[in-house]
Design a protein around this motif. Sequence first.
Motif, PDB file in Angstrom:
ATOM      1  N   ARG A  78       0.821  -1.218   0.000  1.00 41.67           N
ATOM      2  CA  ARG A  78       0.000   0.000   0.000  1.00 41.67           C
ATOM      3  C   ARG A  78       0.852   1.265   0.000  1.00 41.67           C
ATOM      4  O   ARG A  78       0.555   2.232  -0.709  1.00 41.67           O
ATOM      5  N   ASP A  79       1.934   1.266   0.794  1.00 41.76           N
ATOM      6  CA  ASP A  79       2.808   2.444   0.840  1.00 41.76           C
ATOM      7  C   ASP A  79       3.457   2.699  -0.512  1.00 41.76           C
ATOM      8  O   ASP A  79       3.570   3.841  -0.963  1.00 41.76           O
ATOM      9  N   GLN A  80       3.896   1.623  -1.171  1.00 40.55           N
ATOM     10  CA  GLN A  80       4.541   1.762  -2.480  1.00 40.55           C
ATOM     11  C   GLN A  80       3.533   2.239  -3.532  1.00 40.55           C
ATOM     12  O   GLN A  80       3.873   3.051  -4.399  1.00 40.55           O
ATOM     13  N   LEU A  81       2.313   1.744  -3.446  1.00 44.02           N
ATOM     14  CA  LEU A  81       1.274   2.206  -4.375  1.00 44.02           C
ATOM     15  C   LEU A  81       0.983   3.686  -4.170  1.00 44.02           C
ATOM     16  O   LEU A  81       0.784   4.435  -5.140  1.00 44.02           O
ATOM     17  N   GLY A  82       0.988   4.124  -2.903  1.00 40.77           N
ATOM     18  CA  GLY A  82       0.788   5.552  -2.620  1.00 40.77           C
ATOM     19  C   GLY A  82       1.904   6.392  -3.190  1.00 40.77           C
ATOM     20  O   GLY A  82       1.662   7.455  -3.779  1.00 40.77           O
ATOM     21  N   ALA A  83       3.149   5.916  -3.030  1.00 37.92           N
ATOM     22  CA  ALA A  83       4.302   6.636  -3.580  1.00 37.92           C
ATOM     23  C   ALA A  83       4.240   6.674  -5.102  1.00 37.92           C
ATOM     24  O   ALA A  83       4.552   7.694  -5.731  1.00 37.92           O
ATOM     25  N   LYS A  84       3.807   5.557  -5.704  1.00 41.58           N
ATOM     26  CA  LYS A  84       3.678   5.494  -7.162  1.00 41.58           C
ATOM     27  C   LYS A  84       2.610   6.470  -7.642  1.00 41.58           C
ATOM     28  O   LYS A  84       2.811   7.177  -8.649  1.00 41.58           O
ATOM     29  N   LEU A  85       1.498   6.531  -6.922  1.00 39.29           N
ATOM     30  CA  LEU A  85       0.420   7.446  -7.289  1.00 39.29           C
ATOM     31  C   LEU A  85       0.895   8.895  -7.224  1.00 39.29           C
ATOM     32  O   LEU A  85       0.610   9.694  -8.122  1.00 39.29           O
ATOM     33  N   ARG A  86       1.638   9.227  -6.151  1.00 39.01           N
ATOM     34  CA  ARG A  86       2.150  10.598  -6.026  1.00 39.01           C
ATOM     35  C   ARG A  86       3.128  10.929  -7.141  1.00 39.01           C
ATOM     36  O   ARG A  86       3.112  12.043  -7.680  1.00 39.01           O
ATOM     37  N   GLU A  87       3.961   9.963  -7.513  1.00 38.35           N
ATOM     38  CA  GLU A  87       4.929  10.190  -8.587  1.00 38.35           C
ATOM     39  C   GLU A  87       4.224  10.389  -9.925  1.00 38.35           C
ATOM     40  O   GLU A  87       4.557  11.295 -10.696  1.00 38.35           O
ATOM     41  N   VAL A  88       3.235   9.539 -10.209  1.00 36.63           N
ATOM     42  CA  VAL A  88       2.485   9.658 -11.465  1.00 36.63           C
ATOM     43  C   VAL A  88       1.716  10.977 -11.502  1.00 36.63           C
ATOM     44  O   VAL A  88       1.668  11.660 -12.535  1.00 36.63           O
ATOM     45  N   THR A  89       1.134  11.358 -10.363  1.00 30.60           N
ATOM     46  CA  THR A  89       0.405  12.633 -10.284  1.00 30.60           C
ATOM     47  C   THR A  89       1.333  13.807 -10.542  1.00 30.60           C
ATOM     48  O   THR A  89       0.986  14.749 -11.264  1.00 30.60           O
TER      49      THR A  89
ATOM     50  N   GLU B 131       1.089  16.421 -13.671  1.00 31.11           N
ATOM     51  CA  GLU B 131       1.007  17.861 -13.454  1.00 31.11           C
ATOM     52  C   GLU B 131       2.118  18.579 -14.224  1.00 31.11           C
ATOM     53  O   GLU B 131       1.897  19.647 -14.804  1.00 31.11           O
ATOM     54  N   LYS B 132       3.302  17.961 -14.241  1.00 33.06           N
ATOM     55  CA  LYS B 132       4.430  18.543 -14.983  1.00 33.06           C
ATOM     56  C   LYS B 132       4.105  18.616 -16.472  1.00 33.06           C
ATOM     57  O   LYS B 132       4.369  19.634 -17.130  1.00 33.06           O
TER      58      LYS B 132
ATOM     59  N   ASN C 257       2.352  21.498 -21.331  1.00 34.39           N
ATOM     60  CA  ASN C 257       1.414  21.712 -22.440  1.00 34.39           C
ATOM     61  C   ASN C 257       0.756  23.081 -22.354  1.00 34.39           C
ATOM     62  O   ASN C 257       0.522  23.736 -23.373  1.00 34.39           O
ATOM     63  N   LEU C 258       0.462  23.514 -21.116  1.00 32.71           N
ATOM     64  CA  LEU C 258      -0.142  24.831 -20.921  1.00 32.71           C
ATOM     65  C   LEU C 258       0.814  25.925 -21.381  1.00 32.71           C
ATOM     66  O   LEU C 258       0.418  26.874 -22.063  1.00 32.71           O
ATOM     67  N   ASN C 259       2.095  25.777 -21.014  1.00 31.73           N
ATOM     68  CA  ASN C 259       3.108  26.752 -21.442  1.00 31.73           C
ATOM     69  C   ASN C 259       3.264  26.739 -22.957  1.00 31.73           C
ATOM     70  O   ASN C 259       3.477  27.784 -23.576  1.00 31.73           O
ATOM     71  N   LEU C 260       3.172  25.536 -23.546  1.00 33.95           N
ATOM     72  CA  LEU C 260       3.292  25.430 -25.001  1.00 33.95           C
ATOM     73  C   LEU C 260       2.133  26.141 -25.686  1.00 33.95           C
ATOM     74  O   LEU C 260       2.330  26.835 -26.694  1.00 33.95           O
ATOM     75  N   VAL C 261       0.931  25.993 -25.124  1.00 35.61           N
ATOM     76  CA  VAL C 261      -0.247  26.671 -25.692  1.00 35.61           C
ATOM     77  C   VAL C 261      -0.064  28.188 -25.610  1.00 35.61           C
ATOM     78  O   VAL C 261      -0.334  28.920 -26.565  1.00 35.61           O
ATOM     79  N   LYS C 262       0.413  28.666 -24.439  1.00 33.75           N
ATOM     80  CA  LYS C 262       0.621  30.102 -24.259  1.00 33.75           C
ATOM     81  C   LYS C 262       1.691  30.609 -25.219  1.00 33.75           C
ATOM     82  O   LYS C 262       1.552  31.673 -25.821  1.00 33.75           O
ATOM     83  N   TYR C 263       2.792  29.839 -25.346  1.00 29.64           N
ATOM     84  CA  TYR C 263       3.874  30.243 -26.254  1.00 29.64           C
ATOM     85  C   TYR C 263       3.370  30.299 -27.688  1.00 29.64           C
ATOM     86  O   TYR C 263       3.692  31.233 -28.441  1.00 29.64           O
ATOM     87  N   THR C 264       2.579  29.300 -28.076  1.00 24.77           N
ATOM     88  CA  THR C 264       2.045  29.258 -29.438  1.00 24.77           C
ATOM     89  C   THR C 264       1.132  30.451 -29.699  1.00 24.77           C
ATOM     90  O   THR C 264       1.173  31.058 -30.773  1.00 24.77           O
ATOM     91  N   GLU C 265       0.313  30.802 -28.711  1.00 19.69           N
ATOM     92  CA  GLU C 265      -0.597  31.932 -28.859  1.00 19.69           C
ATOM     93  C   GLU C 265       0.188  33.236 -28.997  1.00 19.69           C
ATOM     94  O   GLU C 265      -0.148  34.096 -29.827  1.00 19.69           O
ATOM     95  N   ARG C 266       1.237  33.396 -28.165  1.00 18.20           N
ATOM     96  CA  ARG C 266       2.069  34.614 -28.268  1.00 18.20           C
ATOM     97  C   ARG C 266       2.755  34.690 -29.626  1.00 18.20           C
ATOM     98  O   ARG C 266       2.830  35.758 -30.240  1.00 18.20           O
ATOM     99  N   ALA C 267       3.249  33.548 -30.099  1.00 16.62           N
ATOM    100  CA  ALA C 267       3.916  33.509 -31.400  1.00 16.62           C
ATOM    101  C   ALA C 267       2.937  33.863 -32.521  1.00 16.62           C
ATOM    102  O   ALA C 267       3.285  34.579 -33.470  1.00 16.62           O
ATOM    103  N   ARG C 268       1.693  33.369 -32.402  1.00 15.53           N
ATOM    104  CA  ARG C 268       0.675  33.677 -33.413  1.00 15.53           C
ATOM    105  C   ARG C 268       0.379  35.174 -33.454  1.00 15.53           C
ATOM    106  O   ARG C 268       0.290  35.779 -34.527  1.00 15.53           O
ATOM    107  N   LYS C 269       0.266  35.786 -32.254  1.00 18.47           N
ATOM    108  CA  LYS C 269      -0.023  37.220 -32.194  1.00 18.47           C
ATOM    109  C   LYS C 269       1.145  38.039 -32.746  1.00 18.47           C
ATOM    110  O   LYS C 269       0.933  39.039 -33.442  1.00 18.47           O
ATOM    111  N   ARG C 270       2.384  37.623 -32.435  1.00 20.44           N
ATOM    112  CA  ARG C 270       3.549  38.337 -32.978  1.00 20.44           C
ATOM    113  C   ARG C 270       3.590  38.226 -34.492  1.00 20.44           C
ATOM    114  O   ARG C 270       3.908  39.198 -35.187  1.00 20.44           O
ATOM    115  N   ASN C 271       3.273  37.043 -34.993  1.00 18.23           N
ATOM    116  CA  ASN C 271       3.279  36.838 -36.439  1.00 18.23           C
ATOM    117  C   ASN C 271       2.227  37.720 -37.115  1.00 18.23           C
ATOM    118  O   ASN C 271       2.489  38.320 -38.174  1.00 18.23           O
ATOM    119  N   GLU C 272       1.046  37.811 -36.489  1.00 21.84           N
ATOM    120  CA  GLU C 272      -0.013  38.662 -37.041  1.00 21.84           C
ATOM    121  C   GLU C 272       0.415  40.128 -37.024  1.00 21.84           C
ATOM    122  O   GLU C 272       0.142  40.871 -37.980  1.00 21.84           O
TER     123      GLU C 272
END
Length: 198
Positions: free
Chosen positions: A97-108, A112-113, A118-133
């Motif tokens: 059970r302890d190892q499963l908890g540690a695995k769950l925290r690692e996967v979580t 999140e990372k 992906n969120l940063n990539l979306v923001k970067y892509t949006e900024r790049a699109r606006k600069r291009n426009e």
Amino acid sequence: TRNRCPGATYRWNIPRAFATYPFSVHEPDSGRVPGYTLLAVDAVASALHLRSTQCFGFAAAEGECCKPCRGLHSNVAGLAASARDSIERKPVAQMNRDQLGAKLREVTRQCEKERLKNLNLVKYTERARKRNEAHSSLLTFISTTTVPGLPRLLSTAHKDGWSATKLLEKAQLTAKGKHHPRDYTLLERDLSTLICDL
């Protein structure tokens, strides 16, 4: 009458037996054969009551266990060593059970990372699109509109680090006569002086 083998009791040398004992190894598809059946867990004494899969079913004397049940020390020690192992490359089916908890925290944490990545990539892509426009709009405007003093305007923009959006705004104001670029070159100053002299 033969004395029935009651199984054997072994100490589980890891605290919190219910959290650290890998109960899932008793599943047929766990990939590991413990070699015994788990009869009971004593969390207070941190002990396991086991019966060997090779149990004779009877013992030589009352209250004693058979030889296979007495010979499970290495099985329990091996499982305890596995319970202390790192979760890296360890099959989920063999985790406690302890190892499963540690695995769950690692996967979580990894999820999140990736989500933030992906969120940063979306923001970067949006900024790049606006600069291009903005650059496209600027190029279209200066290509189709007469902008007085455009070289001076570009020089000021470069020196002051204007964005394409700000340069476009200044170019539009200049074309309307509402802005007058003043970053004159030496040649322009000489020409002005010559015209005044003439």
